[in-house]
Motif scaffolding. Structure first.
Motif, PDB file in Angstrom:
ATOM      1  N   ASN A  72      15.598   2.933   8.881  1.00 19.02           N
ATOM      2  CA  ASN A  72      14.487   3.368   9.946  1.00 19.02           C
ATOM      3  C   ASN A  72      13.584   4.621   9.483  1.00 19.02           C
ATOM      4  O   ASN A  72      14.142   5.335   8.743  1.00 19.02           O
ATOM      5  N   ARG A  73      12.337   4.599   9.812  1.00 25.99           N
ATOM      6  CA  ARG A  73      11.380   5.670   9.201  1.00 25.99           C
ATOM      7  C   ARG A  73      11.482   6.855  10.320  1.00 25.99           C
ATOM      8  O   ARG A  73      11.229   6.559  11.489  1.00 25.99           O
ATOM      9  N   SER A 106       9.349   7.513  13.500  1.00 25.68           N
ATOM     10  CA  SER A 106       8.231   7.578  13.421  1.00 25.68           C
ATOM     11  C   SER A 106       7.500   6.372  14.014  1.00 25.68           C
ATOM     12  O   SER A 106       7.776   5.262  13.816  1.00 25.68           O
ATOM     13  N   LEU A 107       6.357   6.606  14.578  1.00 29.50           N
ATOM     14  CA  LEU A 107       5.731   5.569  15.248  1.00 29.50           C
ATOM     15  C   LEU A 107       4.433   5.026  14.398  1.00 29.50           C
ATOM     16  O   LEU A 107       3.623   4.232  15.065  1.00 29.50           O
ATOM     17  N   ARG A 108       4.346   5.489  13.119  1.00 28.51           N
ATOM     18  CA  ARG A 108       3.229   5.131  12.401  1.00 28.51           C
ATOM     19  C   ARG A 108       3.337   3.650  12.037  1.00 28.51           C
ATOM     20  O   ARG A 108       1.969   3.029  12.122  1.00 28.51           O
ATOM     21  N   TRP A 109       4.331   2.866  11.754  1.00 32.07           N
ATOM     22  CA  TRP A 109       4.404   1.523  11.573  1.00 32.07           C
ATOM     23  C   TRP A 109       5.354   0.710  12.655  1.00 32.07           C
ATOM     24  O   TRP A 109       6.164  -0.374  12.329  1.00 32.07           O
ATOM     25  N   ALA A 110       5.832   1.335  13.647  1.00 32.03           N
ATOM     26  CA  ALA A 110       6.944   0.817  14.587  1.00 32.03           C
ATOM     27  C   ALA A 110       6.674   1.190  15.716  1.00 32.03           C
ATOM     28  O   ALA A 110       5.872   2.077  16.200  1.00 32.03           O
ATOM     29  N   GLN A 111       7.365   0.670  16.857  1.00 36.93           N
ATOM     30  CA  GLN A 111       7.404   0.966  18.506  1.00 36.93           C
ATOM     31  C   GLN A 111       8.684   1.462  18.696  1.00 36.93           C
ATOM     32  O   GLN A 111       9.540   0.992  17.933  1.00 36.93           O
ATOM     33  N   ALA A 112       8.841   2.368  19.543  1.00 35.00           N
ATOM     34  CA  ALA A 112      10.176   2.591  20.158  1.00 35.00           C
ATOM     35  C   ALA A 112      10.182   2.846  21.468  1.00 35.00           C
ATOM     36  O   ALA A 112       9.415   2.898  22.326  1.00 35.00           O
TER      37      ALA A 112
END
Length: 153
Positions: A72-73, A106-112
């Motif tokens: 995870n980032r 980090s939401l740069r390349w992912a969703q949460a």
């Protein structure tokens, strides 16, 4: 100007957070963080990786262990802290760790997906909100020392 010890890092977890408890029952999670840096030298891309040990205490650590996984980032803010210890062989070692104040994906390349949890008093299991409805209520809990009766957001 006052000296301040704060750090913000963005990187990838090198392992799942390891959650342990102190003898007093306080949770503490630790994990590794790899921070990559790309830069150019004479037109060629170079990459450098730095590794940091991160420690998260109490609710923050428990939430990290429940939410974060290897790869995870994340964004970590906190302070640097150095401590010394002795190995089983009697060698003295120093280690510098990041003591996390805040953690988040980090939401740069992912969703949460954000799931708010109720904030109970220091005793686990907490009294006034037993059987707790996941989102609201909260009328029976003591006011927050910072925000009073207001929701923080």
């Amino acid at each position: 100007m006052a000296s301040e010890n704060s750090v913000t890092l963005v990187g990838n977890l090198t392992k799942d957070p390891e959650l342990r408890y102190t003898t007093g029952g306080r949770g503490v999670a630790s994990f590794g963080l790899a921070v990559n840096r790309r830069y150019q030298v004479n037109g060629e891309w170079q990459e450098q990786v730095s590794f940091f040990n991160v420690v998260a205490w109490a609710d923050l650590g428990e939430n990290a262990a429940a939410s974060l996984h290897k790869g995870n980032r994340v964004i970590v803010t906190g302070r640097l802290e150095q401590r010394s210890y002795e190995t089983r062989e009697g060698e003295k070692r120093n280690v510098t760790e990041v003591i996390a104040a805040e953690l988040g994906p980090s939401l740069r390349w992912a969703q949460a997906q954000i799931e708010r949890i109720s904030r109970d008093s220091a005793d686990s299991g907490g009294g006034g909100n037993a059987g707790g409805g996941g989102g609201g209520g909260g009328a029976s809990r003591a006011p927050d020392p910072v925000y009073g009766d207001e929701e923080p957001f």
